[in-house]
Structure formats: C-alpha cells, structure tokens
Design a protein around this motif. Structure first.
Motif, PDB file in Angstrom:
ATOM      1  N   ALA A   1       3.658   0.513   0.394  1.00  0.00           N
ATOM      2  CA  ALA A   1       2.647   1.688   0.644  1.00  0.00           C
ATOM      3  C   ALA A   1       2.528   1.525   2.056  1.00  0.00           C
ATOM      4  N   ALA A   2       2.591   3.167   2.635  1.00  0.00           N
ATOM      5  CA  ALA A   2       2.227   3.353   3.790  1.00  0.00           C
ATOM      6  C   ALA A   2       0.971   3.049   4.284  1.00  0.00           C
ATOM      7  N   ASP A   3      -0.264   3.216   3.392  1.00  0.00           N
ATOM      8  CA  ASP A   3      -1.602   2.850   3.362  1.00  0.00           C
ATOM      9  C   ASP A   3      -1.929   1.783   2.400  1.00  0.00           C
ATOM     10  N   PRO A   4      -1.722   0.630   2.299  1.00  0.00           N
ATOM     11  CA  PRO A   4      -2.186  -0.086   1.396  1.00  0.00           C
ATOM     12  C   PRO A   4      -3.409  -0.093   1.039  1.00  0.00           C
ATOM     13  N   GLU A   5      -4.433  -0.066   2.023  1.00  0.00           N
ATOM     14  CA  GLU A   5      -5.715  -0.159   1.785  1.00  0.00           C
ATOM     15  C   GLU A   5      -6.217   1.430   0.859  1.00  0.00           C
ATOM     16  N   LEU A   6      -5.684   2.305   1.401  1.00  0.00           N
ATOM     17  CA  LEU A   6      -5.933   3.631   0.642  1.00  0.00           C
ATOM     18  C   LEU A   6      -5.478   3.487  -0.911  1.00  0.00           C
ATOM     19  N   LEU A   7      -4.197   2.753  -0.915  1.00  0.00           N
ATOM     20  CA  LEU A   7      -3.470   2.768  -2.397  1.00  0.00           C
ATOM     21  C   LEU A   7      -4.509   1.811  -3.073  1.00  0.00           C
ATOM     22  N   GLY A   8      -4.882   0.815  -2.435  1.00  0.00           N
ATOM     23  CA  GLY A   8      -5.589  -0.129  -3.384  1.00  0.00           C
ATOM     24  C   GLY A   8      -6.950   0.390  -3.706  1.00  0.00           C
ATOM     25  N   ALA A   9      -7.544   1.354  -3.039  1.00  0.00           N
ATOM     26  CA  ALA A   9      -8.745   1.994  -3.223  1.00  0.00           C
ATOM     27  C   ALA A   9      -8.596   2.971  -4.609  1.00  0.00           C
ATOM     28  N   LEU A  10      -7.408   3.864  -4.434  1.00  0.00           N
ATOM     29  CA  LEU A  10      -6.987   4.649  -5.494  1.00  0.00           C
ATOM     30  C   LEU A  10      -6.801   4.115  -6.761  1.00  0.00           C
ATOM     31  N   THR A  11      -6.155   2.903  -6.535  1.00  0.00           N
ATOM     32  CA  THR A  11      -5.914   2.240  -8.181  1.00  0.00           C
ATOM     33  C   THR A  11      -6.818   1.501  -8.475  1.00  0.00           C
ATOM     34  N   SER A  12      -8.265   1.519  -7.854  1.00  0.00           N
ATOM     35  CA  SER A  12      -9.345   0.479  -8.300  1.00  0.00           C
ATOM     36  C   SER A  12     -10.196   1.037  -9.427  1.00  0.00           C
ATOM     37  N   GLY A  13      -9.700   2.239  -9.711  1.00  0.00           N
ATOM     38  CA  GLY A  13     -10.582   2.858 -10.999  1.00  0.00           C
ATOM     39  C   GLY A  13     -12.065   2.939 -10.612  1.00  0.00           C
TER      40      GLY A  13
ATOM     41  N   ASP B   1      -4.577 -11.700   7.256  1.00  0.00           N
ATOM     42  CA  ASP B   1      -4.161 -12.361   6.117  1.00  0.00           C
ATOM     43  C   ASP B   1      -5.040 -11.971   4.837  1.00  0.00           C
ATOM     44  N   ASP B   2      -6.086 -11.112   5.378  1.00  0.00           N
ATOM     45  CA  ASP B   2      -6.850 -10.663   4.196  1.00  0.00           C
ATOM     46  C   ASP B   2      -6.464  -9.136   3.663  1.00  0.00           C
ATOM     47  N   ARG B   3      -5.442  -8.850   4.528  1.00  0.00           N
ATOM     48  CA  ARG B   3      -5.128  -7.325   4.235  1.00  0.00           C
ATOM     49  C   ARG B   3      -4.389  -7.374   2.872  1.00  0.00           C
ATOM     50  N   VAL B   4      -4.698  -6.314   2.016  1.00  0.00           N
ATOM     51  CA  VAL B   4      -3.882  -6.265   0.760  1.00  0.00           C
ATOM     52  C   VAL B   4      -2.624  -5.560   0.710  1.00  0.00           C
ATOM     53  N   HIS B   5      -1.323  -6.129   0.147  1.00  0.00           N
ATOM     54  CA  HIS B   5      -0.125  -5.944   0.286  1.00  0.00           C
ATOM     55  C   HIS B   5       0.379  -5.014  -1.017  1.00  0.00           C
ATOM     56  N   VAL B   6       0.506  -3.810  -1.008  1.00  0.00           N
ATOM     57  CA  VAL B   6       0.738  -2.809  -2.125  1.00  0.00           C
ATOM     58  C   VAL B   6       2.300  -2.147  -2.005  1.00  0.00           C
ATOM     59  N   GLU B   7       3.047  -2.540  -3.165  1.00  0.00           N
ATOM     60  CA  GLU B   7       4.087  -1.792  -3.293  1.00  0.00           C
ATOM     61  C   GLU B   7       4.132  -0.645  -4.331  1.00  0.00           C
ATOM     62  N   ALA B   8       4.918   0.104  -4.276  1.00  0.00           N
ATOM     63  CA  ALA B   8       5.006   1.241  -5.498  1.00  0.00           C
ATOM     64  C   ALA B   8       6.595   1.307  -5.577  1.00  0.00           C
ATOM     65  N   ASP B   9       7.153   1.114  -6.774  1.00  0.00           N
ATOM     66  CA  ASP B   9       8.460   1.146  -7.200  1.00  0.00           C
ATOM     67  C   ASP B   9       9.224   0.164  -6.073  1.00  0.00           C
TER      68      ASP B   9
END
Length: 271
Positions: free
Chosen positions: A31-43, A19-27
């Motif tokens: 995302a195939a790897d939401p944890e990685l994408l979440g890190a990439l967008t953190s700034g 339940d703590d996993r981030v869910h990320v969508e692009a367009d």
C-alpha cells in the motif's frame, strides 16, 4: 559459532520506530500509505452521509456537528467543521460534480476520508415493506462503522422480498430501520420511537417542523397506527407493511412531510 569480540554488547538493540510501522499489501502490492489503509480496515470509526445538490446540503450544520461530537467521543479530540467543508468541496471539485452522494468517514487520529458518488434519485421514495428483526445496534446513537449486524439483517430482508429490516429489541420495541429512521402517524401526532437509535439528520430536520412526539412503539402496537414512513439522507418513503400489518399510504401526511423537508434551506458546502 562465531564468538563475539570481548567486551562487545550482545544485547539486542531496541526496535527502531521504523520497525513498528505496519506493512500492508493489497492483492500482493504494498500500500502507498499503509498507516491510512490500516486505519480504513480497522472497522473503528464513524461517518455521515449527505446528498449534495448544486453544491449545497440540507442540514449541513447538523452533519458537521455530528462528526465533531462523534470524533470527540471515539477519539478524544474535535473535528473542525471548516476543514471538513473544505475537504468535501475539494472532493466535489476533483470529481467534477455539483450534485453527488457524499460520505465523510473519520478514523483514529481524526483521519478524514471523503467519497463522492452519483447522486441518489430525487423526489419521493417508493413505498416500502419492512420485516422486523430482533437486533439492536451497539452504541446506537453513533453512525459508526462495523455495522455487520444491520447490513446482515438488511440483506436478509431484501432476499426475503422486503425493502428494509426494522430493528427491534428482544421484547419487540421498535428502534429504527437498518439504514433509516421510522415514524408512525396515529391521526394526531407523528410518533418517533424512543428506543435507542441514531437520530438521523433528516429526522432531526423534520421533527421540529411537524407535530412530533417520542414514545415507545411496540410491534404489538402497530395496528393502532394509521400510517408510517422511513427517512434517511437518500429518501423519505411511505411504509405499506411491517410483517403482517398493512398501512395505507396517507397522501396528505406524506405531502406535509415532503413540504416540511422542502422548506429547509440548504447550506453551501464551500467554506
């Protein structure tokens, strides 16, 4: 309303790890790897940029040292240089390139991302005109992400017909370019501003090879200098003007600067 059976525990169960996993969508696509994408967008992170020629990089050891030092400061852990070299070598091989512009980004958890693009043009850079702006990068000693301010001022400078923004303190003390280091020639010494700035790899390679000093440089001091130039991983270029102060292109000086940089032996990327 349905009454739960007697004795049944109606206390909500603790959230499962899932339940703590981030869910990320692009367009609209997950995302195939939401944890990685979440890190990439953190700034939040840092990076280094390098030019690779025939599988080798000038100052590679300095790049690896910077990555390790910054990772320790931001995330409390080191970053193995051998691993980084392997990642860069693998990315170059996958891209089919021996010459390239390479960036290595590091995010929380020491997640490391390598990008490979076409190499920057070789040879001396074209003369540049700079305009000063009152802006100081936070944690200027880090090549960190989230550089909105420097990008904003750099783009504004180009729209106004300049090549680069020169970052200064509110009192007019020169620090660095938006994406460059800047040096000044007073006829005797090469002067690098002592204000807080990123000590870029090209600057670090040149400084000990030339008669260099670090001292405060004020905008009001600029007419005292005979010449100036900027450096980064992509170029070493003379400066012809900063605001209303013009500089001559000193061919002898630039020849010495390029000769010094050319004398630095490149290091093999492949570990």
């Amino acid at each position: 309303m349905t009454t739960p059976p007697r004795g049944e525990d109606t206390t909500p169960s603790p959230a499962s790890p899932a339940d703590d996993r981030v869910h990320v969508e692009a367009d609209g696509v997950p995302a195939a790897d939401p944890e990685l994408l979440g890190a990439l967008t953190s700034g939040y992170g840092h990076f280094t940029a390098m030019q690779v020629r025939d599988g080798r990089v000038k100052g590679l050891g300095l790049h690896l040292e910077r990555l390790d030092r910054s990772t320790r400061e931001l995330f409390g852990r080191g970053l193995d240089g051998g691993r980084v070299r392997g990642l860069v070598a693998g990315a170059l091989e996958a891209a089919g390139r021996r010459d390239a512009s390479v960036r290595v980004y590091v995010y929380e958890g020491a997640r490391t991302v390598v990008t490979v693009r076409a190499p920057a043009p070789g040879g001396p850079g074209a003369p540049q005109r700079l305009t000063s702006v009152a802006y100081e990068r936070p944690a200027a000693h880090l090549k960190h992400l989230g550089g909105f301010g420097q990008r904003y001022h750099g783009e504004a400078a180009r729209r106004a017909g300049y090549d680069e923004a020169l970052l200064t303190s509110p009192s007019g003390e020169v620090a660095e370019g938006a994406v460059t280091n800047v040096a000044f020639w007073d006829g005797t010494s090469l002067v690098w501003p002592s204000a807080p700035c990123l000590h870029g790899v090209t600057m670090a390679l040149l400084e000990p090879l030339l008669g260099s000093v670090r001292r405060p440089v004020l905008l009001s001091d600029l007419p005292r200098y005979r010449a100036a130039f900027v450096t980064n991983s992509r170029t070493i270029a003379p400066v012809t003007a900063i605001d209303g102060t013009a500089f001559a292109v000193d061919g002898e000086l630039m020849g010495r600067v390029h000769a010094a940089y050319g004398s630095v032996p490149p290091e093999e990327v492949h570990p």
